[in-house]
Design a protein around this motif. Structure first.
Motif, PDB file in Angstrom:
ATOM      1  N   GLN A 163       0.813  -1.216   0.000  1.00  0.00           N
ATOM      2  CA  GLN A 163       0.000   0.000   0.000  1.00  0.00           C
ATOM      3  C   GLN A 163       0.849   1.270   0.000  1.00  0.00           C
ATOM      4  N   LYS A 164       2.049   1.191   0.571  1.00  0.00           N
ATOM      5  CA  LYS A 164       2.906   2.373   0.673  1.00  0.00           C
ATOM      6  C   LYS A 164       4.325   2.025   0.223  1.00  0.00           C
ATOM      7  N   LEU A 187      10.528   5.646  -2.034  1.00  0.00           N
ATOM      8  CA  LEU A 187      11.804   5.477  -2.736  1.00  0.00           C
ATOM      9  C   LEU A 187      12.492   6.817  -2.965  1.00  0.00           C
ATOM     10  N   ALA A 188      12.209   7.780  -2.136  1.00  0.00           N
ATOM     11  CA  ALA A 188      12.741   9.124  -2.337  1.00  0.00           C
ATOM     12  C   ALA A 188      14.252   9.172  -2.147  1.00  0.00           C
ATOM     13  N   ARG A 189      14.883  10.071  -2.906  1.00  0.00           N
ATOM     14  CA  ARG A 189      16.317  10.370  -2.795  1.00  0.00           C
ATOM     15  C   ARG A 189      17.180   9.146  -3.054  1.00  0.00           C
ATOM     16  N   ASN A 190      16.950   8.504  -4.200  1.00  0.00           N
ATOM     17  CA  ASN A 190      17.805   7.433  -4.682  1.00  0.00           C
ATOM     18  C   ASN A 190      18.350   7.839  -6.055  1.00  0.00           C
ATOM     19  N   ASN A 191      18.747   6.872  -6.867  1.00  0.00           N
ATOM     20  CA  ASN A 191      19.266   7.156  -8.214  1.00  0.00           C
ATOM     21  C   ASN A 191      18.466   6.408  -9.274  1.00  0.00           C
ATOM     22  N   ILE A 192      17.163   6.269  -9.071  1.00  0.00           N
ATOM     23  CA  ILE A 192      16.307   5.471  -9.943  1.00  0.00           C
ATOM     24  C   ILE A 192      16.051   6.217 -11.256  1.00  0.00           C
ATOM     25  N   GLU A 193      16.300   5.536 -12.364  1.00  0.00           N
ATOM     26  CA  GLU A 193      16.131   6.140 -13.687  1.00  0.00           C
ATOM     27  C   GLU A 193      14.820   5.737 -14.353  1.00  0.00           C
ATOM     28  N   VAL A 194      14.352   4.518 -14.055  1.00  0.00           N
ATOM     29  CA  VAL A 194      13.171   3.982 -14.739  1.00  0.00           C
ATOM     30  C   VAL A 194      12.287   3.242 -13.742  1.00  0.00           C
ATOM     31  N   ILE A 214       0.159   5.052  -1.680  1.00  0.00           N
ATOM     32  CA  ILE A 214       1.137   6.129  -1.514  1.00  0.00           C
ATOM     33  C   ILE A 214       2.418   5.746  -2.239  1.00  0.00           C
ATOM     34  N   LEU A 215       2.884   6.627  -3.118  1.00  0.00           N
ATOM     35  CA  LEU A 215       4.136   6.410  -3.844  1.00  0.00           C
ATOM     36  C   LEU A 215       4.968   7.686  -3.772  1.00  0.00           C
ATOM     37  N   ASP A 216       6.184   7.558  -3.263  1.00  0.00           N
ATOM     38  CA  ASP A 216       7.097   8.701  -3.160  1.00  0.00           C
ATOM     39  C   ASP A 216       8.388   8.352  -3.898  1.00  0.00           C
ATOM     40  N   VAL A 217       8.603   9.012  -5.047  1.00  0.00           N
ATOM     41  CA  VAL A 217       9.827   8.816  -5.834  1.00  0.00           C
ATOM     42  C   VAL A 217      10.547  10.153  -6.019  1.00  0.00           C
ATOM     43  N   LEU A 238      -3.907   5.768  -6.528  1.00  0.00           N
ATOM     44  CA  LEU A 238      -3.116   6.409  -5.488  1.00  0.00           C
ATOM     45  C   LEU A 238      -3.933   7.454  -4.731  1.00  0.00           C
ATOM     46  N   LYS A 239      -3.517   7.665  -3.488  1.00  0.00           N
ATOM     47  CA  LYS A 239      -4.032   8.784  -2.694  1.00  0.00           C
ATOM     48  C   LYS A 239      -2.969   9.870  -2.572  1.00  0.00           C
ATOM     49  N   GLU A 240      -1.697   9.456  -2.595  1.00  0.00           N
ATOM     50  CA  GLU A 240      -0.592  10.408  -2.506  1.00  0.00           C
ATOM     51  C   GLU A 240       0.502  10.016  -3.498  1.00  0.00           C
ATOM     52  N   PHE A 241       1.033  11.010  -4.214  1.00  0.00           N
ATOM     53  CA  PHE A 241       2.077  10.773  -5.210  1.00  0.00           C
ATOM     54  C   PHE A 241       3.047  11.950  -5.196  1.00  0.00           C
ATOM     55  N   TYR A 242       4.326  11.663  -4.918  1.00  0.00           N
ATOM     56  CA  TYR A 242       5.335  12.709  -4.818  1.00  0.00           C
ATOM     57  C   TYR A 242       6.483  12.424  -5.782  1.00  0.00           C
TER      58      TYR A 242
END
Length: 360
Positions: free
Chosen positions: A189-190, A193-200, A213-216, A233-237
């Motif tokens: 559900q949550k 993954l904020a503040r990484n080096n994800i490209e795709v 909830i998804l935080d990228v 989603l309810k929250e997307f950053y």
């Protein structure tokens, strides 16, 4: 000159004294809380408390645990956060009733051998602010897993098979990519993954039907997978990513030159969609063909199947009104695939070839 042995004995005495004060009910004591007491070790007398349920020892100076800890088979909550541990201790594997384990803010860079073998009931594991580069297997009951501020470079595939996992926090690591196996986290559900080096982000991310909830934020994403807009989603950053921006471009009309394999594959895939009985029966004898056409894609314009990616495009769609989003997010760039120049020149007003899209 300081007598080290005296200091050690007096330190042990202090910790034993603290425990004596904390133990009010004798062997029937259920909870001990000794946070911020500058303790350097866990007294061996803890083995005299077989009925202990909760042990809070955060904000101390503990660098290792005593062997007697392993006798606390009724312990359900263990908090050793903000201490000096360098590994997840082996004694933990004997705590078979443990449901919550807090080890945040230590110096942990490894797991003792077999440490997760006995943790069959563990539902919460907090490993924030350590130095981990990997996570072991055998944590099947986990519902909440937090590994923020560590040194992970990838999401271990084993984590993707934790069927009960509802919340996964991996902020502030060094993660580059997300494995396709993440699609198996059906109850997730949550996802943080904020503040990484994800490209795709993989297309299978859109299979997580319970994701809310998804935080990228703060990665290096330029585009999101096709179908992303249908997530509930309810929250997307996503602030702090170099997302594609919407700029009009003109198309150049050319002829399509397809290989024989592409022509054949397109014919077979589209016939299978139409349930051609002859092909459906014949193709069962050719597993190598199945392997080839399983890599097929669907054209975003004509809806037909094709094999080789002819052109990758971006389509700009507004985020769902049900999403709480990052500030200033007006359009979400989605990846779309088109099978030919003919279809490319029939695209909608919000679709552009990626090669011609300007970046932020």
């Amino acid at each position: 000159m300081c007598d080290v042995s005296f200091f050690y004995r007096s330190s042990n005495f202090m910790e034993e004294k603290l425990f004596v004060r904390a133990v009010k009910g004798g062997k029937t004591t259920k909870t001990i809380t000794l946070n911020g007491k500058k303790m350097r070790k866990i007294p061996s007398t803890i083995g005299n408390l077989p009925g202990l349920k909760v042990l809070n020892l955060q904000n101390n100076l503990i660098s290792c645990v005593c062997s007697e800890l392993s006798t606390l088979t009724q312990l359900t909550v263990l908090n050793l956060g903000n201490n000096l541990l360098e590994e997840v201790p082996e004694e933990v594997k004997y705590l078979t009733s443990l449901t919550k384990l807090h080890l945040f803010g230590n110096r942990i860079n490894r797991f003792a051998s077999g440490v997760c073998d006995g943790l069959k009931n563990l539902t919460l594991l907090n490993l924030n602010n350590n130095q981990l580069t990997y996570i072991p297997k055998k944590l099947e009951s986990l519902i909440y897993l937090s590994i923020n501020h560590n040194q992970l470079t990838s999401i271990p595939r084993e984590l993707c098979f934790l069927k009960n996992l509802s919340e996964l926090q991996l902020n502030y690591n060094q993660i580059i990519c997300i494995p396709e196996e993440i699609k198996f986290l059906k109850r997730l559900q949550k996802l943080f993954l904020a503040r990484n080096n994800i490209e795709v982000l993989p297309e299978v991310l859109c299979h997580l039907i319970n994701l809310r909830i998804l935080d990228v934020a703060g990665n290096v994403l330029q585009i999101f997978p096709s179908g992303f807009q249908y997530l509930k989603l309810k929250e997307f950053y996503c602030e702090g990513n170099p997302l594609f921006l919407n700029h009009p471009v003109s198309a150049i009309k050319q002829l399509d030159i397809l290989s024989l394999q592409e022509i054949t594959s397109r014919f077979i895939m589209n016939q299978l969609i139409e349930m051609n009985p002859f092909l459906m029966e014949a193709i069962e004898w050719y597993p190598q063909i199945w392997d080839t056409i399983s890599k097929g894609r669907i054209c975003a314009i004509c809806g037909k199947s094709f094999l080789t990616i002819w052109i990758e495009c971006v389509e700009f769609v507004p985020p769902s009104k049900n999403w709480k989003t990052s500030k200033n997010l007006e359009l979400v760039p989605l990846r779309t695939l088109i099978c030919s120049y003919e279809c490319f020149n029939q695209r909608g007003p919000n679709q552009f070839g990626i090669a011609q899209v300007q970046e932020q």
